[in-house]
Design a protein around this motif. Structure first.
Motif, PDB file in Angstrom:
ATOM      1  N   ARG A  19      18.763  -6.905 -14.076  1.00 21.33           N
ATOM      2  CA  ARG A  19      17.397  -6.791 -14.075  1.00 21.33           C
ATOM      3  C   ARG A  19      16.837  -5.209 -14.898  1.00 21.33           C
ATOM      4  NH1 ARG A  19      16.212  -8.177  -9.378  1.00 21.33           N
ATOM      5  NH2 ARG A  19      15.685  -6.067  -8.707  1.00 21.33           N
ATOM      6  N   MET A  20      17.476  -4.472 -14.559  1.00 23.52           N
ATOM      7  CA  MET A  20      17.321  -3.133 -14.957  1.00 23.52           C
ATOM      8  C   MET A  20      17.703  -3.069 -16.395  1.00 23.52           C
ATOM      9  SD  MET A  20      18.574  -0.798 -11.959  1.00 23.52           S
ATOM     10  CE  MET A  20      19.057   0.743 -12.939  1.00 23.52           C
ATOM     11  N   GLN A  21      18.840  -3.524 -16.964  1.00 25.47           N
ATOM     12  CA  GLN A  21      19.278  -3.770 -18.359  1.00 25.47           C
ATOM     13  C   GLN A  21      18.066  -4.625 -19.077  1.00 25.47           C
ATOM     14  OE1 GLN A  21      21.795  -2.275 -19.836  1.00 25.47           O
ATOM     15  NE2 GLN A  21      20.453  -3.140 -21.580  1.00 25.47           N
ATOM     16  N   GLU A  23       3.979  -6.884 -15.511  1.00 25.84           N
ATOM     17  CA  GLU A  23       4.923  -7.769 -16.432  1.00 25.84           C
ATOM     18  C   GLU A  23       6.506  -8.089 -15.746  1.00 25.84           C
ATOM     19  OE1 GLU A  23       4.253  -6.758 -21.036  1.00 25.84           O
ATOM     20  OE2 GLU A  23       4.299  -5.015 -19.766  1.00 25.84           O
ATOM     21  N   ILE A  24       6.964  -7.086 -15.182  1.00 23.69           N
ATOM     22  CA  ILE A  24       8.101  -7.149 -14.431  1.00 23.69           C
ATOM     23  C   ILE A  24       8.445  -8.202 -13.544  1.00 23.69           C
ATOM     24  CG2 ILE A  24       9.930  -6.051 -12.983  1.00 23.69           C
ATOM     25  CD1 ILE A  24       9.076  -3.075 -14.553  1.00 23.69           C
ATOM     26  N   CYS A  25       7.226  -8.144 -12.536  1.00 27.36           N
ATOM     27  CA  CYS A  25       6.945  -9.409 -11.399  1.00 27.36           C
ATOM     28  C   CYS A  25       6.961 -10.504 -12.213  1.00 27.36           C
ATOM     29  CB  CYS A  25       5.777  -9.147 -10.774  1.00 27.36           C
ATOM     30  SG  CYS A  25       5.602  -7.686  -9.997  1.00 27.36           S
ATOM     31  N   SER A  26       6.333 -10.785 -13.314  1.00 24.92           N
ATOM     32  CA  SER A  26       6.101 -12.034 -13.872  1.00 24.92           C
ATOM     33  C   SER A  26       7.310 -12.457 -14.789  1.00 24.92           C
ATOM     34  CB  SER A  26       4.964 -11.977 -14.750  1.00 24.92           C
ATOM     35  OG  SER A  26       4.926 -13.107 -15.661  1.00 24.92           O
ATOM     36  N   LEU A  27       8.145 -11.637 -15.454  1.00 27.67           N
ATOM     37  CA  LEU A  27       9.143 -11.978 -16.277  1.00 27.67           C
ATOM     38  C   LEU A  27      10.133 -12.192 -15.062  1.00 27.67           C
ATOM     39  CD1 LEU A  27       9.342  -9.100 -18.935  1.00 27.67           C
ATOM     40  CD2 LEU A  27       8.985 -11.677 -19.280  1.00 27.67           C
ATOM     41  N   PHE A  28      10.756 -11.580 -13.924  1.00 27.14           N
ATOM     42  CA  PHE A  28      11.881 -11.774 -13.229  1.00 27.14           C
ATOM     43  C   PHE A  28      11.544 -12.648 -11.677  1.00 27.14           C
ATOM     44  CE2 PHE A  28      12.097  -7.962 -16.076  1.00 27.14           C
ATOM     45  CZ  PHE A  28      13.342  -8.545 -16.850  1.00 27.14           C
ATOM     46  N   ASP A  29      10.279 -12.937 -11.544  1.00 25.56           N
ATOM     47  CA  ASP A  29      10.014 -13.539 -10.449  1.00 25.56           C
ATOM     48  C   ASP A  29      10.138 -12.584  -9.185  1.00 25.56           C
ATOM     49  OD1 ASP A  29       8.755 -15.218  -8.724  1.00 25.56           O
ATOM     50  OD2 ASP A  29      10.562 -16.615  -8.507  1.00 25.56           O
ATOM     51  N   VAL A  30       9.796 -11.526  -9.098  1.00 31.96           N
ATOM     52  CA  VAL A  30      10.223 -10.193  -8.058  1.00 31.96           C
ATOM     53  C   VAL A  30       8.749  -9.698  -7.551  1.00 31.96           C
ATOM     54  CG1 VAL A  30      12.530  -9.599  -9.136  1.00 31.96           C
ATOM     55  CG2 VAL A  30      10.275  -8.398  -9.575  1.00 31.96           C
ATOM     56  N   SER A  31       8.751  -9.199  -6.353  1.00 31.19           N
ATOM     57  CA  SER A  31       7.840  -8.527  -5.774  1.00 31.19           C
ATOM     58  C   SER A  31       7.529  -7.428  -6.360  1.00 31.19           C
ATOM     59  CB  SER A  31       7.770  -8.287  -4.600  1.00 31.19           C
ATOM     60  OG  SER A  31       8.952  -7.293  -4.206  1.00 31.19           O
ATOM     61  N   ARG A  32       6.054  -6.774  -6.249  1.00 30.60           N
ATOM     62  CA  ARG A  32       5.854  -5.354  -6.782  1.00 30.60           C
ATOM     63  C   ARG A  32       6.870  -4.138  -6.185  1.00 30.60           C
ATOM     64  NH1 ARG A  32       0.994  -4.761  -9.402  1.00 30.60           N
ATOM     65  NH2 ARG A  32       0.818  -2.591  -8.786  1.00 30.60           N
ATOM     66  N   ASP A  33       7.107  -4.502  -4.984  1.00 32.23           N
ATOM     67  CA  ASP A  33       7.863  -3.249  -4.404  1.00 32.23           C
ATOM     68  C   ASP A  33       9.367  -3.455  -5.007  1.00 32.23           C
ATOM     69  OD1 ASP A  33       6.175  -2.286  -2.770  1.00 32.23           O
ATOM     70  OD2 ASP A  33       6.782  -3.586  -0.928  1.00 32.23           O
ATOM     71  N   THR A  34       9.967  -4.670  -5.475  1.00 30.62           N
ATOM     72  CA  THR A  34      11.060  -4.608  -6.141  1.00 30.62           C
ATOM     73  C   THR A  34      11.106  -4.048  -7.407  1.00 30.62           C
ATOM     74  OG1 THR A  34      11.824  -6.555  -4.911  1.00 30.62           O
ATOM     75  CG2 THR A  34      13.000  -5.976  -6.838  1.00 30.62           C
ATOM     76  N   ALA A  35      10.020  -4.478  -8.243  1.00 28.35           N
ATOM     77  CA  ALA A  35       9.812  -3.918  -9.413  1.00 28.35           C
ATOM     78  C   ALA A  35       9.675  -2.062  -9.477  1.00 28.35           C
ATOM     79  CB  ALA A  35       8.243  -4.378 -10.046  1.00 28.35           C
ATOM     80  N   ILE A  85      14.069   5.927 -18.452  1.00 27.02           N
ATOM     81  CA  ILE A  85      12.695   5.660 -18.749  1.00 27.02           C
ATOM     82  C   ILE A  85      11.789   6.710 -18.255  1.00 27.02           C
ATOM     83  CG2 ILE A  85      12.961   3.008 -18.342  1.00 27.02           C
ATOM     84  CD1 ILE A  85      11.588   3.672 -15.494  1.00 27.02           C
ATOM     85  N   ILE A  86      10.633   6.879 -18.686  1.00 27.36           N
ATOM     86  CA  ILE A  86       9.528   7.765 -18.118  1.00 27.36           C
ATOM     87  C   ILE A  86       8.561   6.802 -17.500  1.00 27.36           C
ATOM     88  CG2 ILE A  86       7.622   9.328 -18.563  1.00 27.36           C
ATOM     89  CD1 ILE A  86       9.284  10.190 -21.179  1.00 27.36           C
ATOM     90  N   ARG A  87       8.376   7.055 -16.003  1.00 27.06           N
ATOM     91  CA  ARG A  87       7.533   6.165 -15.255  1.00 27.06           C
ATOM     92  C   ARG A  87       6.036   6.756 -15.424  1.00 27.06           C
ATOM     93  NH1 ARG A  87       8.720   6.604  -9.049  1.00 27.06           N
ATOM     94  NH2 ARG A  87       7.194   5.059  -8.824  1.00 27.06           N
ATOM     95  N   THR A  88       5.143   5.669 -15.613  1.00 26.08           N
ATOM     96  CA  THR A  88       3.907   5.760 -15.729  1.00 26.08           C
ATOM     97  C   THR A  88       2.939   4.917 -14.824  1.00 26.08           C
ATOM     98  OG1 THR A  88       3.260   4.112 -17.325  1.00 26.08           O
ATOM     99  CG2 THR A  88       4.157   5.827 -18.342  1.00 26.08           C
ATOM    100  N   ARG A  89       1.631   5.471 -14.535  1.00 31.68           N
ATOM    101  CA  ARG A  89       0.837   4.645 -13.729  1.00 31.68           C
ATOM    102  C   ARG A  89       0.686   3.266 -14.004  1.00 31.68           C
ATOM    103  NH1 ARG A  89      -3.436   6.484 -10.729  1.00 31.68           N
ATOM    104  NH2 ARG A  89      -3.492   8.535 -11.659  1.00 31.68           N
ATOM    105  N   GLY A  90       1.396   2.550 -13.249  1.00 28.60           N
ATOM    106  CA  GLY A  90       1.461   1.007 -13.372  1.00 28.60           C
ATOM    107  C   GLY A  90       2.853   0.480 -14.166  1.00 28.60           C
ATOM    108  N   GLY A  91       3.552   1.325 -14.564  1.00 28.45           N
ATOM    109  CA  GLY A  91       4.766   0.844 -15.444  1.00 28.45           C
ATOM    110  C   GLY A  91       5.857   2.149 -15.898  1.00 28.45           C
ATOM    111  N   ALA A  92       6.107   1.832 -16.954  1.00 28.79           N
ATOM    112  CA  ALA A  92       7.040   2.727 -17.531  1.00 28.79           C
ATOM    113  C   ALA A  92       7.262   2.490 -19.314  1.00 28.79           C
ATOM    114  CB  ALA A  92       8.457   2.278 -17.172  1.00 28.79           C
ATOM    115  N   LEU A  93       7.587   3.795 -19.956  1.00 26.76           N
ATOM    116  CA  LEU A  93       7.989   3.621 -21.058  1.00 26.76           C
ATOM    117  C   LEU A  93       9.232   4.189 -21.523  1.00 26.76           C
ATOM    118  CD1 LEU A  93       6.992   6.689 -21.960  1.00 26.76           C
ATOM    119  CD2 LEU A  93       4.667   5.745 -22.207  1.00 26.76           C
ATOM    120  N   LEU A  94       9.515   4.097 -22.749  1.00 22.03           N
ATOM    121  CA  LEU A  94      10.860   4.923 -23.215  1.00 22.03           C
ATOM    122  C   LEU A  94      10.599   6.565 -23.459  1.00 22.03           C
ATOM    123  CD1 LEU A  94      12.542   2.610 -25.742  1.00 22.03           C
ATOM    124  CD2 LEU A  94      13.286   3.031 -23.486  1.00 22.03           C
ATOM    125  N   PRO A  95      11.474   7.406 -22.898  1.00 20.34           N
ATOM    126  CA  PRO A  95      11.375   8.694 -23.210  1.00 20.34           C
ATOM    127  C   PRO A  95      11.369   9.048 -24.707  1.00 20.34           C
ATOM    128  CG  PRO A  95      13.729   8.237 -22.579  1.00 20.34           C
ATOM    129  CD  PRO A  95      13.012   7.127 -22.453  1.00 20.34           C
TER     130      PRO A  95
END
Length: 263
Positions: A6-8, A24-36, A49-59
Protein backbone atom coordinates in the motif's frame (compact mmCIF):
# COMPACT_ATOMS: atom_id res chain seq x y z
CA UNK A 1 -3.04 -5.89 1.02
CA UNK A 2 0.18 -5.64 3.04
CA UNK A 3 1.25 -2.24 4.36
CA UNK A 4 4.43 -2.25 2.24
CA UNK A 5 2.40 -2.77 -0.95
CA UNK A 6 0.00 0.00 0.00
CA UNK A 7 2.84 2.37 0.81
CA UNK A 8 4.41 1.79 -2.60
CA UNK A 9 1.07 2.48 -4.27
CA UNK A 10 0.77 5.70 -2.27
CA UNK A 11 4.20 6.76 -3.59
CA UNK A 12 3.16 5.84 -7.15
CA UNK A 13 0.08 8.04 -6.73
CA UNK A 14 2.23 10.92 -5.48
CA UNK A 15 4.55 10.66 -8.48
CA UNK A 16 1.66 11.45 -10.82
CA UNK A 17 -0.69 13.55 -8.66
CA UNK A 18 1.94 15.30 -6.47
CA UNK A 19 -0.21 15.06 -3.32
CA UNK A 20 -2.67 12.71 -1.62
CA UNK A 21 -5.24 13.08 1.18
CA UNK A 22 -6.16 10.66 3.92
CA UNK A 23 -9.64 10.48 2.41
CA UNK A 24 -8.14 9.41 -0.94
CA UNK A 25 -6.09 6.67 0.74
CA UNK A 26 -9.18 5.39 2.52
CA UNK A 27 -11.15 5.35 -0.73
CA UNK A 28 -8.40 3.88 -2.94
CA UNK A 29 -7.41 1.06 -0.60
CA UNK A 30 -10.57 0.57 1.47
CA UNK A 31 -8.83 1.20 4.79
CA UNK A 32 -9.67 3.19 7.91
CA UNK A 33 -8.37 6.69 8.61
CA UNK A 34 -6.15 5.28 11.38
CA UNK A 35 -4.54 2.83 8.92
CA UNK A 36 -4.04 5.62 6.38
CA UNK A 37 -2.35 7.79 9.03
CA UNK A 38 -0.05 4.92 10.06
CA UNK A 39 1.01 4.49 6.43
CA UNK A 40 1.83 8.19 6.14
CA UNK A 41 3.69 8.23 9.46
CA UNK A 42 5.90 5.35 8.31
CA UNK A 43 6.57 6.94 4.92
CA UNK A 44 7.40 10.22 6.65
CA UNK A 45 9.86 8.45 8.98
CA UNK A 46 11.55 6.98 5.91
CA UNK A 47 11.91 10.46 4.40
CA UNK A 48 9.80 9.46 1.37
CA UNK A 49 7.03 12.04 1.91
CA UNK A 50 6.18 15.24 3.74
CA UNK A 51 3.08 14.96 5.90
CA UNK A 52 0.61 17.82 5.65
CA UNK A 53 -2.66 18.61 7.38
CA UNK A 54 -4.92 15.83 6.16
CA UNK A 55 -2.50 14.15 3.76
CA UNK A 56 0.97 14.18 2.23
CA UNK A 57 3.09 15.41 -0.66
CA UNK A 58 6.46 14.57 -2.11
CA UNK A 59 9.48 16.35 -0.61
CA UNK A 60 11.09 19.21 -2.49
CA UNK A 61 14.29 18.43 -4.39
CA UNK A 62 17.20 18.58 -1.98
CA UNK A 63 19.83 21.20 -2.52
CA UNK A 64 22.66 18.70 -2.24
CA UNK A 65 21.30 16.83 -5.26
CA UNK A 66 21.92 19.83 -7.48
CA UNK A 67 25.30 19.58 -9.18
CA UNK A 68 27.70 22.48 -9.37
CA UNK A 69 27.58 24.82 -12.35
CA UNK A 70 30.19 23.02 -14.43
CA UNK A 71 28.43 19.68 -13.93
CA UNK A 72 25.10 21.20 -14.93
CA UNK A 73 26.60 22.83 -18.03
CA UNK A 74 27.84 19.43 -19.18
CA UNK A 75 24.25 18.17 -19.02
CA UNK A 76 22.62 21.01 -20.94
CA UNK A 77 20.18 19.25 -23.28
CA UNK A 78 19.34 19.99 -26.87
CA UNK A 79 15.97 21.22 -25.60
CA UNK A 80 17.66 23.81 -23.40
CA UNK A 81 19.87 24.88 -26.30
CA UNK A 82 16.75 25.35 -28.42
CA UNK A 83 15.18 27.41 -25.63
CA UNK A 84 18.33 29.54 -25.53
CA UNK A 85 18.24 30.08 -29.30
CA UNK A 86 14.60 31.21 -29.19
CA UNK A 87 15.27 33.57 -26.27
CA UNK A 88 18.29 35.16 -28.00
CA UNK A 89 16.05 35.86 -31.03
CA UNK A 90 14.11 38.36 -28.90
CA UNK A 91 17.12 40.54 -28.08
CA UNK A 92 17.26 43.54 -30.42
CA UNK A 93 20.23 45.67 -31.44
CA UNK A 94 20.90 48.46 -28.98
CA UNK A 95 18.90 46.94 -26.13
CA UNK A 96 19.92 46.78 -22.48
CA UNK A 97 19.41 43.26 -21.12
CA UNK A 98 19.83 41.38 -17.83
CA UNK A 99 20.91 37.73 -17.87
CA UNK A 100 20.84 35.66 -14.69
CA UNK A 101 23.17 32.79 -13.84
CA UNK A 102 21.12 29.74 -14.84
CA UNK A 103 22.38 27.17 -17.34
CA UNK A 104 19.37 27.71 -19.63
CA UNK A 105 20.16 31.43 -19.75
CA UNK A 106 23.78 30.43 -20.44
CA UNK A 107 22.45 28.75 -23.60
CA UNK A 108 20.80 32.05 -24.53
CA UNK A 109 24.10 33.92 -24.08
CA UNK A 110 25.79 31.54 -26.50
CA UNK A 111 23.33 32.48 -29.27
CA UNK A 112 23.44 36.25 -28.85
CA UNK A 113 24.78 37.73 -32.12
CA UNK A 114 23.43 41.28 -32.11
CA UNK A 115 25.56 44.06 -33.61
CA UNK A 116 25.33 46.01 -30.38
CA UNK A 117 23.73 45.42 -26.99
CA UNK A 118 24.50 46.05 -23.31
CA UNK A 119 24.38 43.00 -21.05
CA UNK A 120 24.20 43.06 -17.26
CA UNK A 121 24.85 39.76 -15.49
CA UNK A 122 25.84 38.28 -12.15
CA UNK A 123 27.28 35.16 -13.82
CA UNK A 124 30.99 34.64 -14.34
CA UNK A 125 30.27 32.09 -17.05
CA UNK A 126 27.81 34.32 -18.93
CA UNK A 127 30.37 37.14 -18.93
CA UNK A 128 33.04 34.75 -20.23
CA UNK A 129 30.83 33.53 -23.10
CA UNK A 130 29.86 37.08 -24.05
CA UNK A 131 33.44 38.36 -23.96
CA UNK A 132 34.04 36.77 -27.38
CA UNK A 133 31.19 38.73 -28.98
CA UNK A 134 32.38 42.02 -30.44
CA UNK A 135 29.08 43.86 -30.37
CA UNK A 136 28.29 43.10 -26.73
CA UNK A 137 29.13 45.46 -23.89
CA UNK A 138 29.25 43.57 -20.58
CA UNK A 139 28.66 44.79 -17.04
CA UNK A 140 29.54 42.05 -14.55
CA UNK A 141 27.89 42.79 -11.21
CA UNK A 142 30.13 42.73 -8.15
CA UNK A 143 29.31 41.05 -4.87
CA UNK A 144 29.94 37.89 -2.89
CA UNK A 145 30.98 34.97 -5.09
CA UNK A 146 29.07 31.68 -4.88
CA UNK A 147 32.01 29.52 -5.96
CA UNK A 148 30.19 26.29 -6.71
CA UNK A 149 27.48 27.83 -8.88
CA UNK A 150 29.61 30.61 -10.39
CA UNK A 151 27.51 33.69 -9.61
CA UNK A 152 27.75 36.75 -7.38
CA UNK A 153 25.02 37.68 -4.93
CA UNK A 154 24.25 39.73 -1.85
CA UNK A 155 22.95 43.16 -0.85
CA UNK A 156 25.59 44.96 -2.93
CA UNK A 157 24.39 43.25 -6.11
CA UNK A 158 20.73 44.00 -5.38
CA UNK A 159 21.55 47.63 -4.58
CA UNK A 160 23.50 48.05 -7.83
CA UNK A 161 20.74 46.41 -9.86
CA UNK A 162 18.17 48.87 -8.52
CA UNK A 163 19.95 51.64 -10.45
CA UNK A 164 19.46 49.95 -13.83
CA UNK A 165 16.40 50.07 -16.07
CA UNK A 166 16.60 47.60 -18.93
CA UNK A 167 14.53 46.44 -21.86
CA UNK A 168 14.46 42.74 -21.00
CA UNK A 169 15.46 40.28 -18.29
CA UNK A 170 16.06 36.58 -18.94
CA UNK A 171 15.59 34.43 -15.85
CA UNK A 172 15.93 30.72 -15.10
CA UNK A 173 13.73 29.09 -12.45
CA UNK A 174 13.62 25.95 -10.35
CA UNK A 175 9.86 25.52 -10.57
CA UNK A 176 6.64 26.97 -12.00
CA UNK A 177 3.31 26.33 -10.30
CA UNK A 178 0.16 28.07 -9.09
CA UNK A 179 2.32 29.40 -6.25
CA UNK A 180 4.49 31.32 -8.70
CA UNK A 181 8.16 31.00 -9.65
CA UNK A 182 10.47 29.26 -7.20
CA UNK A 183 14.15 28.55 -6.66
CA UNK A 184 16.19 26.33 -4.37
CA UNK A 185 18.31 29.11 -2.86
CA UNK A 186 16.70 32.14 -1.22
CA UNK A 187 19.65 34.47 -1.94
CA UNK A 188 19.53 33.58 -5.62
CA UNK A 189 15.76 33.95 -5.68
CA UNK A 190 15.86 37.45 -4.20
CA UNK A 191 18.41 38.45 -6.82
CA UNK A 192 16.27 37.06 -9.65
CA UNK A 193 13.30 39.04 -8.38
CA UNK A 194 15.29 42.27 -8.36
CA UNK A 195 16.40 41.58 -11.94
CA UNK A 196 12.75 41.16 -12.95
CA UNK A 197 11.75 44.42 -11.28
CA UNK A 198 14.27 46.39 -13.35
CA UNK A 199 13.02 45.15 -16.74
CA UNK A 200 10.23 46.32 -19.04
CA UNK A 201 9.74 42.73 -20.21
CA UNK A 202 10.53 39.53 -18.30
CA UNK A 203 11.32 36.24 -20.02
CA UNK A 204 11.46 33.04 -17.96
CA UNK A 205 13.51 30.27 -19.59
CA UNK A 206 12.46 26.82 -18.38
CA UNK A 207 12.26 23.33 -19.84
CA UNK A 208 9.02 21.37 -19.47
CA UNK A 209 10.18 19.56 -16.30
CA UNK A 210 9.80 22.82 -14.33
CA UNK A 211 6.00 23.00 -14.78
CA UNK A 212 4.02 21.90 -11.74
CA UNK A 213 7.16 21.90 -9.59
CA UNK A 214 7.75 23.86 -6.39
CA UNK A 215 11.18 24.59 -4.92
CA UNK A 216 11.63 25.85 -1.35
CA UNK A 217 11.79 29.61 -2.08
CA UNK A 218 9.07 31.53 -3.93
CA UNK A 219 10.59 34.64 -5.46
CA UNK A 220 7.94 35.93 -7.88
CA UNK A 221 4.25 35.74 -8.71
CA UNK A 222 3.01 34.51 -12.08
CA UNK A 223 1.72 38.01 -12.84
CA UNK A 224 5.28 39.40 -12.85
CA UNK A 225 6.35 37.55 -16.03
CA UNK A 226 5.52 38.35 -19.65
CA UNK A 227 6.89 35.31 -21.51
CA UNK A 228 7.90 31.74 -20.75
CA UNK A 229 10.29 30.18 -23.27
CA UNK A 230 10.09 26.40 -23.04
CA UNK A 231 10.57 23.25 -25.12
CA UNK A 232 7.09 21.76 -24.67
CA UNK A 233 3.64 23.04 -23.77
CA UNK A 234 2.57 22.42 -20.17
CA UNK A 235 -0.50 20.37 -19.25
CA UNK A 236 -3.82 22.04 -20.26
CA UNK A 237 -4.69 23.15 -16.71
CA UNK A 238 -1.28 24.74 -16.25
CA UNK A 239 -1.40 26.33 -19.70
CA UNK A 240 -4.81 27.84 -19.01
CA UNK A 241 -3.64 29.21 -15.66
CA UNK A 242 -0.59 30.86 -17.24
CA UNK A 243 -2.63 32.36 -20.06
CA UNK A 244 -5.11 33.80 -17.54
CA UNK A 245 -2.15 35.66 -16.05
CA UNK A 246 -1.36 37.14 -19.48
CA UNK A 247 1.80 35.05 -19.98
CA UNK A 248 2.73 34.12 -23.56
CA UNK A 249 4.30 30.71 -24.08
CA UNK A 250 7.06 30.56 -26.70
CA UNK A 251 8.31 27.18 -27.94
CA UNK A 252 10.86 26.22 -30.60
CA UNK A 253 9.82 24.68 -33.87
CA UNK A 254 12.29 21.80 -33.84
CA UNK A 255 11.98 21.39 -37.61
CA UNK A 256 13.32 24.88 -38.09
CA UNK A 257 14.54 26.59 -34.93
CA UNK A 258 14.57 29.96 -36.62
CA UNK A 259 10.76 29.81 -36.74
CA UNK A 260 8.86 30.43 -33.52
CA UNK A 261 5.58 28.91 -32.51
CA UNK A 262 3.55 31.19 -30.27
CA UNK A 263 0.63 30.06 -28.21
Amino acid sequence: MYQEERMQLILDHLQTKKRISIEEICSLFDVSRDTARRDLVKLDEQGAIIRTRGGALLPNPLQDKIGNYKERLMKVSEEKKSIGRVAAHYIRDGEHVILDSSTTVHACAEFIDQQSCFIITNSINQADVLSDKKGVSIHLLGGQLEKEHRYVYGSTVISTLSNYFVDKAFIGVGGISASGFTSVHDEEGMLKHQMMKQARQVFVLADHSKFGKDCPFRFAALSEVDFIVTDRLPEPDMLEMLQRQGIEILIPDFKDEEELEEV
